[in-house]
Scaffold this motif. Sequence first.
Motif, short mmCIF file in Angstrom:
data_model
loop_
_atom_site.label_atom_id
_atom_site.label_comp_id
_atom_site.label_asym_id
_atom_site.label_seq_id
_atom_site.Cartn_x
_atom_site.Cartn_y
_atom_site.Cartn_z
N VAL A 31 19.78 1.65 60.71
CA VAL A 31 20.47 0.53 60.10
C VAL A 31 21.68 1.00 59.29
N PHE A 32 22.76 0.24 59.38
CA PHE A 32 23.92 0.43 58.51
C PHE A 32 24.18 -0.90 57.82
N ILE A 33 24.44 -0.84 56.51
CA ILE A 33 24.62 -2.05 55.71
C ILE A 33 26.05 -2.08 55.17
N PHE A 34 26.74 -3.16 55.42
CA PHE A 34 28.08 -3.35 54.85
C PHE A 34 27.90 -3.82 53.40
N ASP A 35 28.14 -2.90 52.49
CA ASP A 35 27.93 -3.12 51.07
C ASP A 35 29.27 -3.55 50.45
N HIS A 36 29.34 -4.79 50.00
CA HIS A 36 30.62 -5.34 49.54
C HIS A 36 31.11 -4.68 48.26
N ALA A 37 30.22 -4.14 47.47
CA ALA A 37 30.67 -3.44 46.25
C ALA A 37 31.47 -2.20 46.60
N LEU A 38 31.22 -1.61 47.76
CA LEU A 38 32.02 -0.48 48.22
C LEU A 38 33.22 -0.94 49.02
N LEU A 72 22.84 -3.69 62.32
CA LEU A 72 23.81 -3.93 61.26
C LEU A 72 23.37 -5.09 60.38
N ARG A 73 23.55 -4.92 59.08
CA ARG A 73 23.31 -5.96 58.10
C ARG A 73 24.49 -5.98 57.12
N SER A 74 24.62 -7.07 56.39
CA SER A 74 25.69 -7.19 55.42
C SER A 74 25.14 -7.78 54.13
N GLY A 75 25.38 -7.11 53.00
CA GLY A 75 24.89 -7.62 51.73
C GLY A 75 24.43 -6.51 50.81
N ASP A 76 23.47 -6.80 49.96
CA ASP A 76 22.97 -5.88 48.95
C ASP A 76 21.83 -5.05 49.54
#
Length: 571
Positions: A31-38, A72-76
């Motif tokens: 899994v790869f997570i798109f972390d909006h804080a980064l 893929l996921r997006s969030g915290d």
Amino acid sequence: MTTVVWFRRDLRITDHAPLYRAAMRGQVVPVFIFDHALLHHPEGSPARVEFMLGCLRSLDQDLRQRGGRLILRSGDPCQLLPDLVRETQAEGIYAYLDYERIYGRVRDAQLNQALAAAQMRIRWFEPVAGSGELMAYPGYRTLWFDQVRQPLVPTPSQIAVPQELASEAIPSVAALGLVPDVHKPKPPAGTAAARRLLAEFAAQKSDRYYWQLSYPGAEVTTGISPHLKFGAISMREAYQLAEQLLGDSPDLRVQRSRRQLIARLRWGSGFAQRFRYLPQLELRSLYRSFEQGWTFDEALYNAWREGRTGFPIVDAAARCLMGTGGWKALNFRSRAIYASFLSNLLGMDWRYGALHFMQHLIDGDCPIDHYQWAMQAGVTHCLNKTWTRIYNPEQAAVDRCDPEGQFIRHWLPELAEVPVAKLGRPPLVNGYPAPILDYKAARQGRVKQLEQQRQQLLHGQITPHLAGLPEDCTPFGGDRPASQLQQGLAFALNWAKLPNLRLFPPALEVEGLGDRQAKQLRTWLIAHGNVQSRQNRSHQRSGRRKSRQPSTPVPGQLSLFEIEAWQEDEM
């Protein structure tokens, strides 16, 4: 048995211990997570994100060739990862440690708490040449060589991913809330691309790399720095591939270049290890005494950023950064001259420069770039004024770094007709601006300022003078007007002011160090090697110059630029 493997800055399947161990145990959820804080960090770069997306596509393809795929996921991540463990009934999570950013360490500490509260497990793996143990720098050098010489972790032949598990599609840069940087050419991404770049380097550049490394127009760098940044190739594989491609060459020029390349790979790991110990280096100068005395002028800052200083070598570097993202074209020496000009001659806080670099560099890596910026500003090594790095940006820089004017004329076409001998202080032609400062006066003022700031550090222990982790960990630049590249900036910075921030891995507690530990830390913070006076270096260089020339001329090779001893030993 199912294991979640959380990919971060390790976008590869070769020499990847968490993936290999998980695949040997049973099903894998990569899994790869798109972390909006980064993604919306003040130092974020749309061009760098686009390269990362290319690495993700390559990783997904490599997984699919072995029966798997990337989820893929997006969030915290602190919410998404526990949910993913529940959804897949996984036994736990495997992941590499990552200590590039304070935010990431705060997030990982929070993740540990969230998983423990849910009675879930995570196993953290040390990256190659990473260590939680405080050791003297010479010991770390030994550790680095020991680890990069170990066999690569095997690549799994089969990677079984639950078929019913849903995944988001790989998004575009715009879909992530960023404005695409269409002007910068993006490097080929992924593990195979990194291997090709090293092979091309060995075939085409390795006989001249050491001698032409300081010439920006020569473009002799490997080009793999973006791939190392995102882990598309491991440091261990890069080292072993360089040895395989270059180690058996009978050409002494190639062997000199091989040693130089390996030294630079090691320095990169060393910068990361410093941040492992002292994460405050992301936000502050190394010593408190250097945090005062800076000035700031928005107009001069913009002139520096946009290549309008009136010093061609500086302005060419500025436009190269904006035009290419630094990949291949903006080498170490160009970056150093450009950086030193802002802090040492314009007198501005090095963090403004690091902010600009990181917003554009495709290979931007916080530990490397921030520490190098502080180093060029003269606020790291403090025991000898020889470590004051103020480059003459006039004709001396042209003669030593761009003796044919190739780099300057490419990026400053308005100076195409100016003779090389006048490119240091060109006439006012075609609207090119006059110099925005007097070099000699600015240099004298900076030297005097640094000498005063260093006085309190010249005797006794230096650890009491180290700047600690600030209470407010808001990234530098977070208070500047948010550009359209940083939509959602407020969301990205909410974490920085939470009370009682904890970091994982934890920072080194400098205040509680004993004498032995203080001495070990000191070896990371002072100059190594026999630093000589400028006069002695100049005398020895004149005596050695002929012996350092390649034994066989290379067609089109530029004249040798001697790399000073104080720049060779940058760990």
